[in-house]
Design a protein around this motif. Sequence first.
Motif, PDB file in Angstrom:
ATOM      1  N   ASN A 133       6.020  -2.940   2.927  1.00 52.85           N
ATOM      2  CA  ASN A 133       5.646  -1.941   3.693  1.00 52.85           C
ATOM      3  C   ASN A 133       6.333  -2.001   4.880  1.00 52.85           C
ATOM      4  N   SER A 134       6.408  -0.927   5.792  1.00 50.14           N
ATOM      5  CA  SER A 134       7.140  -1.018   7.120  1.00 50.14           C
ATOM      6  C   SER A 134       6.345  -1.979   8.018  1.00 50.14           C
ATOM      7  N   SER A 164       1.864  11.964   1.308  1.00 47.74           N
ATOM      8  CA  SER A 164       2.673  10.897   1.865  1.00 47.74           C
ATOM      9  C   SER A 164       2.365  10.581   3.472  1.00 47.74           C
ATOM     10  N   ALA A 201       0.817  -1.114  -0.008  1.00 49.10           N
ATOM     11  CA  ALA A 201       0.048  -0.086   0.020  1.00 49.10           C
ATOM     12  C   ALA A 201       0.884   1.198   0.001  1.00 49.10           C
ATOM     13  N   THR A 202       0.271   2.361  -0.915  1.00 50.62           N
ATOM     14  CA  THR A 202       1.354   3.567  -0.684  1.00 50.62           C
ATOM     15  C   THR A 202       0.484   4.849  -0.597  1.00 50.62           C
ATOM     16  N   SER A 203       1.040   5.527  -0.051  1.00 48.16           N
ATOM     17  CA  SER A 203       0.269   6.986   0.008  1.00 48.16           C
ATOM     18  C   SER A 203       1.230   7.919  -1.233  1.00 48.16           C
ATOM     19  N   GLY A 204       2.211   7.214  -2.040  1.00 45.38           N
ATOM     20  CA  GLY A 204       2.851   7.664  -2.922  1.00 45.38           C
ATOM     21  C   GLY A 204       4.285   7.562  -3.159  1.00 45.38           C
ATOM     22  N   ASP A 205       5.071   7.233  -2.169  1.00 44.85           N
ATOM     23  CA  ASP A 205       6.657   7.069  -2.068  1.00 44.85           C
ATOM     24  C   ASP A 205       6.900   5.656  -2.256  1.00 44.85           C
ATOM     25  N   THR A 206       6.308   4.693  -1.039  1.00 37.51           N
ATOM     26  CA  THR A 206       6.647   3.635  -0.728  1.00 37.51           C
ATOM     27  C   THR A 206       6.622   2.655  -2.166  1.00 37.51           C
ATOM     28  N   GLY A 207       5.322   3.109  -2.965  1.00 37.14           N
ATOM     29  CA  GLY A 207       5.223   2.356  -4.046  1.00 37.14           C
ATOM     30  C   GLY A 207       6.199   2.597  -5.186  1.00 37.14           C
ATOM     31  N   ASN A 257       3.033   6.568   8.911  1.00 36.51           N
ATOM     32  CA  ASN A 257       2.866   5.038   9.297  1.00 36.51           C
ATOM     33  C   ASN A 257       4.016   4.693  10.593  1.00 36.51           C
ATOM     34  N   ARG A 292      12.322  -3.883   6.570  1.00 40.19           N
ATOM     35  CA  ARG A 292      12.160  -2.343   6.312  1.00 40.19           C
ATOM     36  C   ARG A 292      12.820  -1.714   7.223  1.00 40.19           C
ATOM     37  N   ILE A 325      -2.162   9.715   6.538  1.00 42.43           N
ATOM     38  CA  ILE A 325      -2.462   8.483   7.405  1.00 42.43           C
ATOM     39  C   ILE A 325      -2.876   8.655   8.533  1.00 42.43           C
TER      40      ILE A 325
END
Length: 466
Positions: free
Chosen positions: A222-223, A309, A141-147, A258, A228, A312
Amino acid sequence: MRYRSTRGDLTADAPNFSDILLAGLAGDGGLYMPETWPKISAQTFRDWRALSYADLTAEVISLFSEGAIDRDTLRDMARDAYAGFDHAAVAPLCEVEQDLFSLELFHGPTLAFKDMAMQMLGRLFDHVLTQRNQKVTIVGATSGDTGSAAIEACRGRERLSVVILHPKGRTSEVQRRQMTTVPDDNILNIAVEGDFDTCQDIVKALFADQPFRDEVSLSAVNSINWARIAAQIPYYVRAALALGAPDREVSFSVPTGNFGNVLAAWAARQMGLPIRRLCIGSNRNDILTRFLLENDMSVRTVEPSLSPSMDIQVSSNFERLLFELLDRNPTRCAAIMKEFRETGRMAVPHDAWTRMKDVFDGMTLNDEQTSEAMRHFYDESLYLADPHTAIGLAVGKRFQEPGIPMIAAATAHPAKFPDAVFSATGIRAALPPHLADLFERPERYDTVSSQISGIQDAVRAHLKSH
Ligand SMILES: Cc1ncc(COP(=O)(O)O)c(C=O)c1O
Ligand SMILES: N[C@@H](CCOP(=O)(O)O)C(=O)O
């Protein structure tokens, strides 16, 4: 080193680092934690001052991978992982104001701090999967950067299929294009009708569906994946050593969503790094700062902000800290998390809350204050900060103490959020050459509702297609 769940006891067949890397989330829904905290002596810290960033990373991760992956293997991976960063120091420090430092974590390929861990993770996955002759499906899942960091680190790796869920219309355009323009067959992007919390809930629901989990060999980037966090600890060690640790205390300020990044700093403290304060910066999605100020951990609707990002509400890694604050009592931790899930309100015991406040500070910046912070650091120091970094710097400045260096995590490059940066400072940050034609590249993504069955069908179809 063996691992246990935040919601269960250490078992006789407890997993090692390679096992938890592939598993992502524990079977009981809890998060994996190391059995004990490795302790680093002051002399070892001093010896580490001479190491390159890559070699330091190998030293730190090897403390968590004991019995699974040896230090020499990690060193080779780390040297390769960080060779492509666009700064020789990998994560340089810049003094923005007196004793207020920016720890630049955005010199990797996708211009955000996620590359720091993800470039290692891609290699770790490859190594362990080759050893075991296995394949996995990563759903993130990403809010923009992890992806984009995960996609960049995993693209073209034949043992990995990657599905990234982003909240439709809630990332910056640069962030979305960084994900959706990658043509490799093993990558699928899904725009989900919902916010980041919806995406993260879907990932957790997929993990909770054991038959599906087994069917696709589900894994996580994800973390929630401890690997991670382990790979995010070295930059805190590196920055503190550069400013005098272990013979001097430092404090960190971390723009938080997160709770993975600041948890890595806290882990470094557990291992012996002399960190005085950990300061959390929030945008209007301020659940963590409300909690710190009032012991109010209640979920509200995710609101869009200039720092998307961090849009959350449910900060997954808080569970790891909670587990520690409860003296590693998994039964209490599981009960509190169950109630949180059911009611949207977390009842943290008063003594656990005060223990957190012994180390953590927190502050919220709304959009106007975030713009003001970007303007301030540009006008006063010619430092161009993205909105997330500006929150970190402003919060760091607020909690600075005389004689103690305050290090703010600079989590993204300003070019990822060009409109917000331009309207605050009048400066339009350019994308680096490897992304210069980003807006001309064709995009490819599916749009799916937040129904689990629809996402599962999309994952299955993706696996069949390559
Ligand atoms: C640019 C940026 N800053 C800050 C954060 C918040 O970090 P964390 O989720 O680890 O708290 C994120 C997302 O994780 C991010 O992408
Ligand atoms: N801000 C993150 C949200 C996910 O965080 P993670 O550290 O758990 O992967 C993002 O950019 O996707």
